[in-house]
Write a protein that holds these residues in place. Structure first.
Motif, PDB file in Angstrom:
ATOM      1  N   ASP A   6      38.281  34.838  37.661  1.00 29.59           N
ATOM      2  CA  ASP A   6      37.982  35.676  38.827  1.00 29.59           C
ATOM      3  C   ASP A   6      38.601  35.153  40.123  1.00 29.59           C
ATOM      4  OD1 ASP A   6      36.467  37.340  37.251  1.00 29.59           O
ATOM      5  OD2 ASP A   6      34.581  36.332  37.718  1.00 29.59           O
ATOM      6  N   MET A   7      39.344  34.069  40.058  1.00 31.03           N
ATOM      7  CA  MET A   7      39.907  33.458  41.267  1.00 31.03           C
ATOM      8  C   MET A   7      40.908  34.397  41.945  1.00 31.03           C
ATOM      9  SD  MET A   7      39.039  30.211  41.938  1.00 31.03           S
ATOM     10  CE  MET A   7      38.182  28.874  41.152  1.00 31.03           C
ATOM     11  N   LYS A   8      40.749  34.503  43.274  1.00 30.79           N
ATOM     12  CA  LYS A   8      41.664  35.295  44.091  1.00 30.79           C
ATOM     13  C   LYS A   8      42.055  34.476  45.312  1.00 30.79           C
ATOM     14  CE  LYS A   8      39.887  39.846  42.803  1.00 30.79           C
ATOM     15  NZ  LYS A   8      39.419  39.408  41.546  1.00 30.79           N
ATOM     16  N   VAL A   9      43.201  34.796  45.884  1.00 29.37           N
ATOM     17  CA  VAL A   9      43.658  34.080  47.076  1.00 29.37           C
ATOM     18  C   VAL A   9      42.893  34.599  48.293  1.00 29.37           C
ATOM     19  CG1 VAL A   9      45.620  33.601  48.582  1.00 29.37           C
ATOM     20  CG2 VAL A   9      45.942  33.724  46.109  1.00 29.37           C
ATOM     21  N   ALA A  10      42.399  33.682  49.098  1.00 29.82           N
ATOM     22  CA  ALA A  10      41.692  34.024  50.333  1.00 29.82           C
ATOM     23  C   ALA A  10      42.206  33.135  51.451  1.00 29.82           C
ATOM     24  CB  ALA A  10      40.197  33.838  50.159  1.00 29.82           C
TER      25      ALA A  10
END
Length: 103
Positions: A6-10
């Motif tokens: 579920d990792m996304k760039v923020a």
């Protein structure tokens, strides 16, 4: 599913305080870094006794270090204020409050 999938760039932003020519304190946000983070919504049906937990709208998990309370996390069109940071051995857990930037 694991939180790794579920990792996304923020974008992680920090508050900068400066003085204007008139001497007033001005606050602005500056991007500090990009991090990978998994953000999950907190259940509204969860019974909590702490005010800090009741203000929390989302929780997040990341491997990034050095995140501080009061910073802002931006993913797409959503902005989150970091309310609490808990660093464990390999990961950091964040308690977030979704903020609106609409004026």
């Amino acid at each position: 599913m694991s939180f790794n999938s579920d990792m996304k760039v923020a974008e992680l932003h920090e508050k900068i305080k400066s003085r204007s020519k008139s001497g007033a304190v001005m606050e602005s946000w500056r991007k500090s870094t990009d991090i990978l983070v998994s953000i999950y919504e907190v259940s509204a049906f969860q019974n909590v006794s702490s005010v800090r937990y009741s203000e929390t709208s989302h929780r997040a998990i990341t491997f990034a270090r050095g995140i501080k309370k009061g910073q802002k996390l931006i993913t797409g069109a959503r902005e989150f204020e970091v309310l609490q940071v808990m660093e464990y051995s390999m990961r950091t857990t964040l308690m977030l409050k979704e903020v609106s930037s609409d004026v």
